[in-house]
Design an enzyme around this catalytic site. Structure first.
Site, mmCIF file in Angstrom:
data_model
loop_
_atom_site.group_PDB
_atom_site.id
_atom_site.type_symbol
_atom_site.label_atom_id
_atom_site.label_comp_id
_atom_site.label_asym_id
_atom_site.label_seq_id
_atom_site.Cartn_x
_atom_site.Cartn_y
_atom_site.Cartn_z
ATOM 1 N N HIS A 38 0.841 -1.194 0.000
ATOM 2 C CA HIS A 38 0.000 0.000 0.000
ATOM 3 C C HIS A 38 0.880 1.249 0.000
ATOM 4 O O HIS A 38 1.279 1.739 1.061
ATOM 5 C CB HIS A 38 -0.901 0.002 1.236
ATOM 6 N N HIS A 268 -4.174 3.300 -3.417
ATOM 7 C CA HIS A 268 -4.285 2.693 -2.090
ATOM 8 C C HIS A 268 -3.458 1.421 -1.940
ATOM 9 O O HIS A 268 -2.588 1.353 -1.070
ATOM 10 C CB HIS A 268 -5.750 2.380 -1.756
ATOM 11 N N GLU A 413 -17.716 -4.100 24.765
ATOM 12 C CA GLU A 413 -16.921 -5.325 24.859
ATOM 13 C C GLU A 413 -15.700 -5.307 23.949
ATOM 14 O O GLU A 413 -14.581 -5.654 24.380
ATOM 15 C CB GLU A 413 -17.791 -6.548 24.530
ATOM 16 N N HIS A 475 -28.975 -15.235 25.417
ATOM 17 C CA HIS A 475 -27.908 -15.109 26.410
ATOM 18 C C HIS A 475 -27.280 -16.456 26.765
ATOM 19 O O HIS A 475 -26.451 -16.527 27.677
ATOM 20 C CB HIS A 475 -28.450 -14.444 27.677
#
Length: 642
Positions: A38, A268, A413, A475
Site C-alpha cells: 500500500h 491505495h 466489549e 444469552h
C-alpha cells in the site's frame, strides 16, 4: 560520534523536505520490490509522521523497551512501509536488507506491523480501528502508572489513524472511553485523505469527525495542508498543552506526487509500477537509487536518536534516585515490569477453597479478592457487569483519580478487549476484563490479537451455558467454547469448583506468553471430592466433563456403578490437555456444542441447538442434562454396540 551525541537537532525546511521524500520513496520502493502493498497512505502521510518523530516523539532506538518512552501507533496498519521507513532512518535494528524483503516470508517487515517481529513496533495493527483503541489503552496505562510512580512516568501516546479506522465501530467505543477518562496524553492524528479502497469516502460516510470527537470531550484541531510541517507541529504543541485527549485532522492526498493516481483509490493498495514510480521521483527531484537514505537525513536522525538516548539516560538517573528514596516501590515496579508474580500467590489462591456450593463466578471473585492485596499491578473490570461476573475490584479509576485497580469499561466489549491489549502492551500491569460468554463474539477480533501478540490478557467469561436460564437463547452460549478453543495460542479453562477456579487463576497469572479465557458458571456447583477421581484402574466407561458438568458426571458415574459398570470420571480444566484413557467407551458431558468432542470420545453429550427460556435447572433437563437422561444415552450407545 561525540559531536552527534552533544548536538541538538535544528529543524530546517530542506532537512524536512529531504526526510519526508526519503520516507515517501522508501515506502514506494518497498512496495515496488515486493510487487505488493500500500504505497498511497505512506506517500500522503509522511509529512505528519516525520513531524511527530522529529519534533515530539521521545524514544531511544537503542532501547526500544524503555519504560518511559513515548508510544507511537500506526493504526492504519496497511501503511506499514511508512513505519518501517521511520524505524530504519532513526536507527532501530531494521537494516536496508529487511526493507528490501518487505512482505516476504520470514522478514522483519511483514505486510502489516506485527508486535514482536519488528523492533519499535508497539502493537499489531491492520484490523482497522483496533490500533486507535490500543493507543487508548496505552494512554490509560500511562495515567495508571503515573498515579503509582509519578517520579518516573512522563510520556505521551501518539497514533495515526485513517478513514477506515474512524468508520469502524470500535473507534466510537475508543473515542467515548478516552474522552470520559480525560486521557490528555493521547494525541491522535487523522490521515484525512477522503479515500477508501472502493473510492471516495463520501460514498459511505459523511461524519463530521471533529464534531464527533469534540462531543466525546476531546480537544480538536484541523490542519488543512498535510504537507505543512510547521502547522502540524503547532497543532501537536497545542494538543500537548490541553488536558483533554486530542484529535488532529490533517488533510492529505493519498499517493501524493504520483501523476494520474494521486488522490484516487488507485493509489491505495497496488504498486505504482516501475515507470510511474520513476516519473514520480523525477517530478520530486529525487535522483537517488532505490532504498537510498541521503547522508543529511541519516545525520539528522542520528542527532535525534542521540537526544532520545540522553532522555533515556536522564530517566535512568531519575529511576536510580527513586530507587534510593523508595526501594520497596522501585522493587515493586521492577517486578511488575518483568511480569514476575509475588510471593504468596499460591497460598492466597488456596485460601478461597471451601466446602459450600457456589457458582464458579463467585469462586473467581474470591480469587480476585485474595490476590488484590499482593498484586497491585493487577487491574481490570467488566463491560458493565462487575456484579454479575464477579469482578468487583476495589476503587474505580476516574478522570480525577487513576490510582484504583478497577476500570469501568462500559458496555463496550470490543473496546474493552482492545484497551486491555493496549494496557498489557504498555507494560507494568496484568489485566483482566469480563463479560458474559455469549458476548465473547463482540470482542473476538481483539481477543484474536491478544493471542497473535502473545499478550497475557485474562478474559473472564461467565454465564457459560444454557443453565443461564430465564434470559433465554439470546444469552445462552452454545458454540462459544468451541469457537474460543480454535483460536491459536488462547488457553481456555473451564473450572468445576473452587479448587479448579483457583488453579485456573494460577495458570492464567503464571502465563506470560498469551491470553487465557476463564469460563465460569452462573449457577452454584458443588465442591468436588477429589478422591472420586484418583482411580487409575481399568474401567469399562470413562466420563470426561468440564466446568459445571463435572458434578453431573459424578452423579452419572454413581448410577452406572449401581448398574454394574466400572466407571472413571475425569474432570478437565483445559480440554486441550485431555487424553482419552484405555476404556472401551469414552463419554464427554459439556453443556455446549459437541463438535469439538467429535473423534475424541465415543459419546459426546452436549447441545447443538439453541437453548430455551426458563429456570436454569428446567432448561438443563429439557435439553438432556440430568443423570437419568445421560445414563440412558450411554446405555443406548452400549446397546447399539453390542
Amino acid at each position: 560520534m561525540t559531536d552527534v551525541l552533544h548536538t541538538r537537532f535544528v529543524p530546517s525546511t530542506e532537512t524536512d523536505r529531504l526526510a519526508i521524500d526519503t520516507l515517501r520513496f522508501l515506502a514506494a520502493d518497498m512496495v515496488q520490490a515486493a510487487n505488493s502493498g500500500h504505497p498511497g497512505m505512506p506517500m500522503g502521510a509522511a509529512p505528519m509522521a516525520w513531524t511527530v518523530w522529529s519534533r515530539h516523539l521521545r524514544h531511544d532506538p537503542a532501547a526500544p523497551g524503555w519504560a518511559d518512552r513515548d508510544r507511537f501507533v500506526l493504526s492504519a496498519g496497511h501503511g506499514s512501509a511508512l513505519l518501517y521507513g521511520l524505524l530504519h532512518i532513526f536507527g532501530y535494528d531494521l537494516p536496508e536488507s529487511e526493507l528490501r524483503r518487505f512482505r516476504q516470508l520470514g522478514s522483519r517487515t511483514p505486510g502489516h506491523p506485527e508486535y514482536g517481529e519488528t523492533p519499535g513496533v508497539e502493537c499489531t495493527t491492520g484490523p482497522l480501528g483496533q490500533g486507535l483503541a490500543m493507543a487508548v489503552g496505552m494512554a490509560l496505562a500511562e495515567r495508571l502508572e503515573h498515579a503509582r510512580y509519578p517520579e518516573i512516568t512522563d510520556h505521551h501516546t501518539y497514533a495515526i489513524v485513517g478513514d477506515g479506522c474512524l468508520m469502524e465501530g470500535i473507534s466510537h467505543e475508543a473515542g467515548s472511553f478516552a474522552g470520559h477518562l480525560g486521557l490528555g496524553r493521547l494525541i491522535v492524528l487523522w490521515d484525512d485523505n477522503a479515500i477508501t479502497i472502493d473510492g471516495s469516502v463520501d460514498r459511505s460516510c459523511g461524519d463530521d469527525q471533529q464534531a464527533r470527537f469534540a462531543a466525546y470531550g476531546w480537544h480538536t484541531e484541523a490542519v488543512l495542508d498535510g504537507t505543512d510541517v510547521e502547522a502540524v507541529d503547532q497543532a501537536i504543541k497545542r494538543a500537548k498543552a490541553d488536558p483533554r485527549p486530542s484529535f488532529i485532522a490533517v488533510r492529505t492526498v493519498i499517493g501524493r506526487g504520483a501523476p494520474g493516481v494521486e488522490g484516487t483509490s488507485k493509489a491505495h493498495g497496488s504498486p505504482l509500477g516501475d515507470e510511474l514510480l520513476a516519473e514520480t521521483k523525477r517530478l520530486a527531484g529525487w535522483n537517488y537509487p532505490a532504498f537510498t537514505v541521503p547522508a543529511e537525513v541519516r545525520a539528522a536522525c542520528a542527532t535525534l536518536a542521540a537526544e532520545g538516548a540522553r532522555e533515556h539516560t536522564a530517566w535512568q538517573d531519575a529511576f536510580a534516585a527513586f530507587s534510593d528514596a523508595a526501594p520497596e516501590r522501585a522493587a515493586e515496579f521492577r517486578r511488575a515490569a518483568a511480569r514476575e508474580l509475588p510471593a504468596g500467590l499460591d497460598a492466597a489462591l488456596r485460601s478461597v477453597v471451601g466446602a459450600v456450593p457456589r457458582a464458579t463466578r463467585q469462586s473467581s471473585q474470591a480469587c480476585l479478592n485474595a490476590v488484590r492485596p499482593i498484586m497491585p499491578e493487577l487491574v481490570g473490570g467488566s463491560a458493565d457487569l462487575a456484579g454479575s461476573t464477579g469482578t468487583v475490584f476495589g476503587e474505580l479509576v476516574t478522570k480525577d483519580n487513576y490510582s484504583g485497580p478497577a476500570i469501568a469499561f462500559g458496555i463496550r466489549e470490543f473496546g474493552m478487549a482492545a484497551f486491555l491489549n493496549g494496557i498489557s502492551l504498555h507494560g507494568g500491569f496484568r489485566v483482566f476484563g469480563s463479560t458474559f460468554l455469549v458476548f465473547a463474539d463482540y470482542l473476538r477480533p481483539a481477543l484474536r490479537l491478544s493471542a497473535l501478540m502473545k499478550q497475557p490478557v485474562i478474559y473472564v467469561f461467565t454465564h457459560d451455558s444454557i443453565a443461564v436460564g430465564e434470559d433465554g437463547p439470546t444469552h445462552q452460549p452454545i458454540a462459544h467454547l468451541d469457537s474460543l478453543r480454535v483460536i491459536p495460542g488462547l488457553q481456555v479453562l473451564r473450572p468445576a469448583d473452587d479448587a479448579e477456579t483457583a488453579e485456573a487463576w494460577r495458570l492464567a497469572l503464571e502465563r506470560t506468553d498469551g491470553p487465557t479465557a476463564l469460563v465460569l458458571s452462573r449457577q452454584a456447583v458443588p465442591q468436588l471430592d477429589r478422591r472420586e477421581f484418583a482411580d487409575d484402574e481399568p474401567v469399562s466407561i470413562e466420563i470426561v466433563a468440564t466446568g459445571s458438568e463435572a458434578s453431573l458426571a459424578v452423579a452419572v458415574a454413581e448410577r452406572l456403578r449401581t448398574l454394574g459398570y466400572s466407571v472413571r470420571v475425569v474432570p478437565v480444566l483445559d480440554r486441550s490437555q485431555y487424553v482419552p484413557g484405555m476404556a472401551p467407551t469414552t463419554v464427554s458431558i459439556e453443556a455446549g456444542s459437541t463438535a469439538g468432542w467429535s473423534g475424541l470420545v465415543d459419546v459426546a453429550i452436549g447441545i447443538d441447538s439453541f437453548g430455551s427460556s426458563g429456570p436454569g435447572d428446567e432448561v438443563m433437563a429439557h435439553h438432556g442434562f440430568t443423570a437419568e437422561q445421560v445414563v440412558a444415552r450411554i446405555q443406548d450407545h452400549l446397546s447399539e454396540r453390542s
